[in-house]
Design an enzyme around this catalytic site. Structure first.
Site, PDB file in Angstrom:
ATOM      1  N   TYR A   9       0.836  -1.203   0.000  1.00  0.00           N
ATOM      2  CA  TYR A   9       0.000   0.000   0.000  1.00  0.00           C
ATOM      3  C   TYR A   9       0.869   1.250   0.000  1.00  0.00           C
ATOM      4  CZ  TYR A   9      -3.956   3.031   1.215  1.00  0.00           C
ATOM      5  OH  TYR A   9      -4.927   4.012   1.222  1.00  0.00           O
ATOM      6  N   LYS A  54       0.930   3.938  -3.141  1.00  0.00           N
ATOM      7  CA  LYS A  54       0.478   5.320  -2.964  1.00  0.00           C
ATOM      8  C   LYS A  54       1.617   6.315  -3.186  1.00  0.00           C
ATOM      9  CE  LYS A  54      -3.874   4.548  -2.062  1.00  0.00           C
ATOM     10  NZ  LYS A  54      -4.951   5.019  -2.962  1.00  0.00           N
TER      11      LYS A  54
END
Length: 252
Positions: A157, A161
């Site tokens: 993640y 991002k």
């Protein structure tokens, strides 16, 4: 919490919103539609989209079920929009169970990147030709506080991002002269149904204390307000920005 809508702010415009079945995506789709936009809303769960249109039958919302990481879905969304897209809000995203690098499996890594990054690339690529021809367009991506630090998620993640921020800035730099703006919001903790379990004992031990500083959870509508502002003419001179919308977490 009371957030005022701005009537007709997006009158005559078409907006695509991903992840529109729940959370930030749903709140964003509703806000765009309430402010005059024709909204093409997509989600991977059909029941969520059915509930959206049932709850707001008077709003101009067209739904399309699909996996945003697939090229076919990107093309179908542009077709549903009639080929003209004024605003693209890439909201769909998934977490990674806070798995650190030594514990991450290929399937989780690949799926997180497919939804959080590849979907944004494919859908942005699909809308850019029309925006370039029209010489205007606003793209708003939903990044994360995890794009600014390494203590807010697992490795997949966080990496996806961080990469999304780079994609956002690249689009802003390359296509700004064509009248296209690309920005991102970086939420902190938000009241949504995104699944974020700790499946790593070591990550829980290491990151748990660091996450104790998270400010109060935000409402999805607060993020929708920031997204629609970035997409509006009020932000006409804002391009390539990663805007923390996190209650001050990024300042700690």
């Amino acid at each position: 919490m009371s957030i005022e809508f701005i009537p007709n702010r997006f009158q005559g415009q078409t907006a695509i919103v991903t992840g529109a079945g729940s959370g930030i995506g749903r709140a964003t789709a509703i806000r765009f539609a309430r402010e005059g936009a024709r909204v093409i809303a997509t989600d991977v769960v059909a029941d969520r989209l059915d509930q959206l249109t049932a709850d707001f039958p008077d709003l101009d919302i067209t739904t399309l079920v699909g996996d945003v990481s697939l090229e076919d879905t990107a093309q179908a969304l542009v077709t549903a929009a009639g080929g003209t897209v004024d605003v693209l809000a890439n909201v769909a995203g998934i977490m990674d169970a806070f798995l650190p690098l030594a514990e991450i499996d290929d399937a989780t890594w690949e799926r997180v990147f497919a939804v959080n990054l590849t979907s944004v690339m494919r859908l942005t690529r699909a809308v850019l030709p029309g925006m370039i021809e029209a010489e205007h367009g606003a793209i708003v991506n939903v990044s994360s506080e995890a794009s600014l630090r390494a203590s807010a998620s697992g490795v997949a993640y966080a990496a996806s991002k961080h990469a999304l921020n780079g994609l956002t800035k690249s689009v802003a730099v390359v296509y700004g002269p064509k009248g296209i703006r690309a920005n991102a919001v970086a939420p902190g903790a938000v009241k949504t149904n995104i699944e974020a379990p700790f499946k790593s004992a070591w990550a829980q031990e290491r990151l748990g204390p660091l996450m104790a500083i998270i400010p109060t959870f935000a409402e999805a509508e607060e993020l929708a307000a920031s997204i629609t502002w970035l997409a509006s003419s009020d932000a006409s001179n804002v391009n390539g920005v990663i805007l923390p919308v996190d209650g001050g977490w990024a300042a700690i």
